[in-house]
Design a protein around this motif. Structure first.
Motif, PDB file in Angstrom:
ATOM      1  N   ILE A 147      -0.796   0.320 -60.227  1.00  0.00           N
ATOM      2  CA  ILE A 147      -0.010   0.070 -59.022  1.00  0.00           C
ATOM      3  C   ILE A 147      -0.679  -1.020 -58.183  1.00  0.00           C
ATOM      4  N   ARG A 148       0.135  -2.007 -57.805  1.00  0.00           N
ATOM      5  CA  ARG A 148      -0.351  -3.121 -56.994  1.00  0.00           C
ATOM      6  C   ARG A 148      -0.006  -2.947 -55.515  1.00  0.00           C
ATOM      7  N   PHE A 149       1.304  -2.783 -55.234  1.00  0.00           N
ATOM      8  CA  PHE A 149       1.704  -2.686 -53.830  1.00  0.00           C
ATOM      9  C   PHE A 149       3.029  -1.953 -53.699  1.00  0.00           C
ATOM     10  N   VAL A 150       3.318  -1.540 -52.461  1.00  0.00           N
ATOM     11  CA  VAL A 150       4.561  -0.832 -52.135  1.00  0.00           C
ATOM     12  C   VAL A 150       5.225  -1.556 -50.966  1.00  0.00           C
ATOM     13  N   SER A 151       6.527  -1.771 -51.071  1.00  0.00           N
ATOM     14  CA  SER A 151       7.309  -2.366 -49.985  1.00  0.00           C
ATOM     15  C   SER A 151       8.394  -1.381 -49.572  1.00  0.00           C
ATOM     16  N   LEU A 152       8.482  -1.117 -48.289  1.00  0.00           N
ATOM     17  CA  LEU A 152       9.479  -0.170 -47.793  1.00  0.00           C
ATOM     18  C   LEU A 152      10.253  -0.791 -46.644  1.00  0.00           C
ATOM     19  N   GLN A 153      11.574  -0.671 -46.686  1.00  0.00           N
ATOM     20  CA  GLN A 153      12.424  -1.105 -45.589  1.00  0.00           C
ATOM     21  C   GLN A 153      13.368   0.023 -45.197  1.00  0.00           C
ATOM     22  N   MET A 154      13.314   0.389 -43.936  1.00  0.00           N
ATOM     23  CA  MET A 154      14.239   1.362 -43.366  1.00  0.00           C
ATOM     24  C   MET A 154      14.944   0.671 -42.201  1.00  0.00           C
ATOM     25  N   LEU A 155      16.140   0.155 -42.470  1.00  0.00           N
ATOM     26  CA  LEU A 155      16.906  -0.601 -41.486  1.00  0.00           C
ATOM     27  C   LEU A 155      18.195   0.168 -41.204  1.00  0.00           C
ATOM     28  N   GLN A 156      18.403   0.532 -39.951  1.00  0.00           N
ATOM     29  CA  GLN A 156      19.548   1.359 -39.597  1.00  0.00           C
ATOM     30  C   GLN A 156      20.220   0.847 -38.322  1.00  0.00           C
ATOM     31  N   PRO A 157      21.538   1.012 -38.229  1.00  0.00           N
ATOM     32  CA  PRO A 157      22.236   0.684 -36.985  1.00  0.00           C
ATOM     33  C   PRO A 157      21.978   1.765 -35.937  1.00  0.00           C
ATOM     34  N   GLU A 227      -7.365   4.063 -50.385  1.00  0.00           N
ATOM     35  CA  GLU A 227      -8.708   4.067 -50.980  1.00  0.00           C
ATOM     36  C   GLU A 227      -8.691   3.663 -52.443  1.00  0.00           C
ATOM     37  N   ASN A 228      -7.556   3.871 -53.127  1.00  0.00           N
ATOM     38  CA  ASN A 228      -7.462   3.498 -54.542  1.00  0.00           C
ATOM     39  C   ASN A 228      -7.063   2.034 -54.742  1.00  0.00           C
ATOM     40  N   GLY A 229      -6.944   1.279 -53.628  1.00  0.00           N
ATOM     41  CA  GLY A 229      -6.638  -0.143 -53.717  1.00  0.00           C
ATOM     42  C   GLY A 229      -5.180  -0.511 -53.575  1.00  0.00           C
ATOM     43  N   VAL A 230      -4.276   0.466 -53.568  1.00  0.00           N
ATOM     44  CA  VAL A 230      -2.847   0.184 -53.402  1.00  0.00           C
ATOM     45  C   VAL A 230      -2.590  -0.294 -51.969  1.00  0.00           C
ATOM     46  N   VAL A 231      -1.729  -1.299 -51.832  1.00  0.00           N
ATOM     47  CA  VAL A 231      -1.366  -1.847 -50.526  1.00  0.00           C
ATOM     48  C   VAL A 231       0.083  -1.490 -50.215  1.00  0.00           C
ATOM     49  N   PHE A 232       0.336  -1.060 -48.988  1.00  0.00           N
ATOM     50  CA  PHE A 232       1.676  -0.681 -48.532  1.00  0.00           C
ATOM     51  C   PHE A 232       2.076  -1.551 -47.352  1.00  0.00           C
ATOM     52  N   ASN A 233       3.323  -2.006 -47.358  1.00  0.00           N
ATOM     53  CA  ASN A 233       3.903  -2.700 -46.213  1.00  0.00           C
ATOM     54  C   ASN A 233       5.255  -2.078 -45.896  1.00  0.00           C
ATOM     55  N   GLY A 234       5.452  -1.702 -44.620  1.00  0.00           N
ATOM     56  CA  GLY A 234       6.698  -1.052 -44.231  1.00  0.00           C
ATOM     57  C   GLY A 234       7.325  -1.694 -43.010  1.00  0.00           C
ATOM     58  N   MET A 235       8.647  -1.663 -42.953  1.00  0.00           N
ATOM     59  CA  MET A 235       9.409  -2.174 -41.816  1.00  0.00           C
ATOM     60  C   MET A 235      10.489  -1.166 -41.450  1.00  0.00           C
ATOM     61  N   TRP A 236      10.502  -0.749 -40.184  1.00  0.00           N
ATOM     62  CA  TRP A 236      11.519   0.149 -39.670  1.00  0.00           C
ATOM     63  C   TRP A 236      12.219  -0.536 -38.498  1.00  0.00           C
ATOM     64  N   CYS A 237      13.525  -0.649 -38.543  1.00  0.00           N
ATOM     65  CA  CYS A 237      14.279  -1.207 -37.426  1.00  0.00           C
ATOM     66  C   CYS A 237      15.562  -0.393 -37.269  1.00  0.00           C
ATOM     67  N   PHE A 238      15.859   0.012 -36.036  1.00  0.00           N
ATOM     68  CA  PHE A 238      16.986   0.903 -35.781  1.00  0.00           C
ATOM     69  C   PHE A 238      18.068   0.257 -34.922  1.00  0.00           C
ATOM     70  N   THR A 239      18.108  -1.092 -34.953  1.00  0.00           N
ATOM     71  CA  THR A 239      19.138  -1.792 -34.184  1.00  0.00           C
ATOM     72  C   THR A 239      19.785  -2.919 -35.002  1.00  0.00           C
ATOM     73  N   VAL A 240      19.856  -2.776 -36.313  1.00  0.00           N
ATOM     74  CA  VAL A 240      20.532  -3.783 -37.137  1.00  0.00           C
ATOM     75  C   VAL A 240      22.031  -3.462 -37.184  1.00  0.00           C
TER      76      VAL A 240
END
Length: 331
Positions: A147-157, A227-240
């Motif tokens: 596993i290299r990285f995780v990308s998460l997007q939670m975009l809600q109106p 700690e295992n080296g995996v990188v996570f990036n997340g974005m949460w927006c509740f006004t799209v």
């Protein structure tokens, strides 16, 4: 104990289908009493769900000698108070997510559990759902390599179907919920990252109230180095806009990718130019698998499916991600 006889503190909307009925469907478990400050609503819930007893006072429910375990489903503001009271009476607690308002409060709850030597489990119930157990299995089987990285997007109106209905929207009152809609939805997502990848080593983020519709942050970004080296990036927006809403998590490995919505039932595995889908039936009561594990834990027949120590990690991440907004003059 041969059977867990539950009492629910806070029998609001979240307990109507997601959790409440499951307590009578799990082996060696039954729902004995419910409590809500509004006595008429507590009585109505009890009558509709066939619950023998109802209360309008939490301490009276906790002191009921027939009840030997407590499920706390109030808004987060009351989680610590009721957890400490139940633990002091020697009754194990299953507390809703987020565990409480912030990490400091969560640490106090864990300390009380340790002090009284009484069990405490947190309702990060996606850990026990088939779709996420399958993802964990795929990761363990090295299905997409390292596993290299995780990308998460939670975009809600602003009017999102993912937000549970309630008469008063306490979820956007930071004094009651700990933050805004981020604090309602992100605990599910961040706990899954901890469940999949272990302990975070470093985390930081940015939070802002862009639309100014209420007091809560409506945009949060965060990154984690595990700690295992995996990188996570997340974005949460509740006004799209409704057209731009998205619920997507992608785990990228050295030889493929796993994609899934956190609030859905489908996994897509992409590898070597091919895709494979795993589709799961929706659960009638989304907490039932977790309640079964918690019941077994309280009966000394299994491990804790989500300990206070594990839940503190996600509370700490939320604190780190929203620290900037709490320090800014406008918040």
């Amino acid at each position: 104990m041969e059977e867990i006889k539950w009492g629910i503190i806070g029998c609001g909307d979240v307990t109507e289908v997601k959790s409440g009925p499951a307590f009578n469907k799990v082996p060696h478990s039954s729902l004995v009493a419910v409590m809500r400050r509004d006595a008429a609503k507590a009585q109505d819930y009890a009558l509709r769900h066939g619950v023998p007893k109802w209360y309008s006072n939490a301490e009276q429910l906790i002191n009921d000698p027939e009840i030997n375990a407590i499920y706390i489903a109030t808004p987060p503001l009351q989680h610590e108070e009721y957890t400490l009271l139940a633990l002091s009476k020697g009754k194990p607690v299953y507390v809703e997510k987020p565990m409480t308002l912030d990490a400091a409060s969560a640490i106090r709850m864990k300390a009380a559990s340790d002090q009284h030597n009484v069990k405490l489990s947190v309702a990060h119930y996606r850990r026990e759902q088939p779709v996420f157990l399958k993802i964990k299995e795929l990761l363990a089987d090295n299905a997409i390599g390292d596993i290299r990285f995780v990308s998460l997007q939670m975009l809600q109106p602003p009017a999102s179907s993912l937000i549970a209905d309630s008469a008063v929207n306490w979820r956007i009152d930071p004094a009651v919920s700990g933050g805004g809609l981020f604090h309602d939805l992100a605990p599910h997502q961040l706990d899954l990252m901890i469940y999949f990848f272990g302990k975070p080593k470093h985390a930081a983020g940015i939070a802002a109230n862009q639309a100014g519709v209420n007091q809560a942050d409506d945009l949060v970004t965060g990154h984690i180095l595990f700690e295992n080296g995996v990188v996570f990036n997340g974005m949460w927006c509740f006004t799209v806009s409704p057209a731009d809403q998205k619920d997507c998590c992608e785990i990228t490995g050295s030889s493929g990718k796993i994609s899934f919505p956190v609030f859905g039932n489908k996994i897509t595995l992409s590898k070597d130019g091919h895709t494979e889908e795993f589709i799961f039936d929706p659960l009638q009561h989304v907490q039932q698998p977790m309640i079964e594990k918690v019941t077994a834990y309280f009966l000394d027949k299994g491990a804790n499916p989500c300990s206070a120590e594990q839940a503190i990690l996600s509370m700490e991440l939320m604190d780190q991600f929203t620290k900037s907004a709490k320090k800014s003059p406008g918040n």
